[in-house]
Design a protein around this motif. Structure first.
Motif, mmCIF file in Angstrom:
data_model
loop_
_atom_site.group_PDB
_atom_site.id
_atom_site.type_symbol
_atom_site.label_atom_id
_atom_site.label_comp_id
_atom_site.label_asym_id
_atom_site.label_seq_id
_atom_site.Cartn_x
_atom_site.Cartn_y
_atom_site.Cartn_z
ATOM 1 N N ILE A 18 -8.861 -4.764 2.563
ATOM 2 C CA ILE A 18 -8.466 -3.526 1.883
ATOM 3 C C ILE A 18 -7.131 -3.027 2.425
ATOM 4 O O ILE A 18 -6.272 -2.573 1.670
ATOM 5 N N THR A 19 -6.945 -3.121 3.733
ATOM 6 C CA THR A 19 -5.682 -2.707 4.345
ATOM 7 C C THR A 19 -4.529 -3.556 3.830
ATOM 8 O O THR A 19 -3.446 -3.037 3.529
ATOM 9 N N LEU A 20 -4.767 -4.844 3.701
ATOM 10 C CA LEU A 20 -3.729 -5.738 3.187
ATOM 11 C C LEU A 20 -3.366 -5.388 1.739
ATOM 12 O O LEU A 20 -2.182 -5.338 1.388
ATOM 13 N N VAL A 21 -4.374 -5.123 0.918
ATOM 14 C CA VAL A 21 -4.110 -4.737 -0.473
ATOM 15 C C VAL A 21 -3.312 -3.432 -0.521
ATOM 16 O O VAL A 21 -2.350 -3.300 -1.288
ATOM 17 N N GLY A 22 -3.681 -2.454 0.302
ATOM 18 C CA GLY A 22 -2.952 -1.189 0.339
ATOM 19 C C GLY A 22 -1.515 -1.363 0.793
ATOM 20 O O GLY A 22 -0.595 -0.745 0.244
ATOM 21 N N ALA A 25 0.410 -3.087 -2.028
ATOM 22 C CA ALA A 25 0.649 -2.139 -3.126
ATOM 23 C C ALA A 25 1.734 -1.146 -2.742
ATOM 24 O O ALA A 25 2.608 -0.823 -3.553
ATOM 25 N N ARG A 26 1.692 -0.672 -1.509
ATOM 26 C CA ARG A 26 2.712 0.279 -1.052
ATOM 27 C C ARG A 26 4.100 -0.354 -1.088
ATOM 28 O O ARG A 26 5.064 0.259 -1.527
ATOM 29 N N PHE A 27 4.192 -1.583 -0.623
ATOM 30 C CA PHE A 27 5.472 -2.290 -0.635
ATOM 31 C C PHE A 27 5.959 -2.510 -2.072
ATOM 32 O O PHE A 27 7.118 -2.243 -2.393
ATOM 33 N N ALA A 28 5.055 -2.986 -2.933
ATOM 34 C CA ALA A 28 5.438 -3.284 -4.315
ATOM 35 C C ALA A 28 5.841 -2.022 -5.069
ATOM 36 O O ALA A 28 6.851 -2.007 -5.773
ATOM 37 N N PHE A 29 5.063 -0.951 -4.937
ATOM 38 C CA PHE A 29 5.405 0.285 -5.634
ATOM 39 C C PHE A 29 6.686 0.893 -5.078
ATOM 40 O O PHE A 29 7.472 1.484 -5.814
ATOM 41 N N GLY A 30 6.909 0.746 -3.781
ATOM 42 C CA GLY A 30 8.146 1.250 -3.191
ATOM 43 C C GLY A 30 9.370 0.556 -3.765
ATOM 44 O O GLY A 30 10.389 1.185 -4.036
ATOM 45 N N ARG A 31 9.235 -0.757 -3.967
ATOM 46 C CA ARG A 31 10.350 -1.512 -4.549
ATOM 47 C C ARG A 31 10.492 -1.240 -6.047
ATOM 48 O O ARG A 31 11.590 -1.203 -6.579
ATOM 49 N N ILE A 72 -1.343 6.948 -3.602
ATOM 50 C CA ILE A 72 -2.602 6.230 -3.819
ATOM 51 C C ILE A 72 -2.657 4.975 -2.949
ATOM 52 O O ILE A 72 -3.682 4.683 -2.321
ATOM 53 N N ALA A 73 -1.558 4.234 -2.896
ATOM 54 C CA ALA A 73 -1.511 3.023 -2.077
ATOM 55 C C ALA A 73 -1.678 3.361 -0.602
ATOM 56 O O ALA A 73 -2.351 2.635 0.141
ATOM 57 N N THR A 74 -1.103 4.475 -0.157
ATOM 58 C CA THR A 74 -1.255 4.895 1.232
ATOM 59 C C THR A 74 -2.700 5.275 1.522
ATOM 60 O O THR A 74 -3.227 4.953 2.594
ATOM 61 N N ALA A 75 -3.363 5.936 0.570
ATOM 62 C CA ALA A 75 -4.768 6.292 0.755
ATOM 63 C C ALA A 75 -5.625 5.032 0.874
ATOM 64 O O ALA A 75 -6.520 4.966 1.731
ATOM 65 N N LEU A 77 -4.603 2.145 1.972
ATOM 66 C CA LEU A 77 -4.262 1.573 3.268
ATOM 67 C C LEU A 77 -5.008 2.278 4.393
ATOM 68 O O LEU A 77 -5.562 1.629 5.291
ATOM 69 N N VAL A 78 -5.074 3.598 4.346
ATOM 70 C CA VAL A 78 -5.747 4.372 5.392
ATOM 71 C C VAL A 78 -7.255 4.109 5.371
ATOM 72 O O VAL A 78 -7.875 3.926 6.427
ATOM 73 N N VAL A 79 -7.852 4.091 4.174
ATOM 74 C CA VAL A 79 -9.293 3.810 4.072
ATOM 75 C C VAL A 79 -9.592 2.421 4.632
ATOM 76 O O VAL A 79 -10.561 2.229 5.377
ATOM 77 N N GLY A 80 -8.775 1.452 4.298
ATOM 78 C CA GLY A 80 -8.958 0.102 4.832
ATOM 79 C C GLY A 80 -8.850 0.056 6.342
ATOM 80 O O GLY A 80 -9.635 -0.626 7.011
ATOM 81 N N ALA A 81 -7.892 0.793 6.903
ATOM 82 C CA ALA A 81 -7.728 0.818 8.353
ATOM 83 C C ALA A 81 -8.932 1.469 9.030
ATOM 84 O O ALA A 81 -9.390 0.999 10.078
ATOM 85 N N VAL A 82 -9.473 2.525 8.425
ATOM 86 C CA VAL A 82 -10.660 3.186 8.987
ATOM 87 C C VAL A 82 -11.855 2.235 8.956
ATOM 88 O O VAL A 82 -12.607 2.130 9.936
#
Length: 102
Positions: A18-22, A25-31, A72-75, A77-82
């Protein structure tokens, strides 16, 4: 009882996924939603050829619509890290409990 730590390991692996997907997604949406100086000057009616030093694609940040997707992507990422951290802690606790039972 002996292999109880596997539940924590599986949980940690799911959290890592889940962290990897987040992160992706964060990288892709940022670009995808990146606003450059050239984009900004064109949107306010300026000809970017008047400012050749600024039309080199310098980033100004992310568009307003992109901020929603980044949030959304950051959320995610955070859920995956938790979940990852909880899985690691669960694996350690269950491993120690299993070792005491031997």
């Amino acid at each position: 009882r002996r292999y109880g730590c596997l539940a924590g390991i599986y949980l940690a692996l799911g959290g890592a996924g889940i962290t990897l997907v987040g992160a992706l997604a964060r990288f892709a949406f940022g670009r995808m939603f990146q606003v450059t100086v050239e984009d900004y000057l064109g949107s306010v009616g300026w000809d970017s050829t008047l400012f050749p030093q600024q039309s080199m694609g310098m980033s100004m940040g992310v568009s307003a619509m992109g901020e929603v997707f980044l949030t959304i992507a950051t959320a995610i990422l955070v859920v995956g890290a938790v979940i990852l951290i909880a899985g690691v802690l669960l694996a350690v606790v269950l491993y120690r409990k299993g070792r005491k039972g031997d």
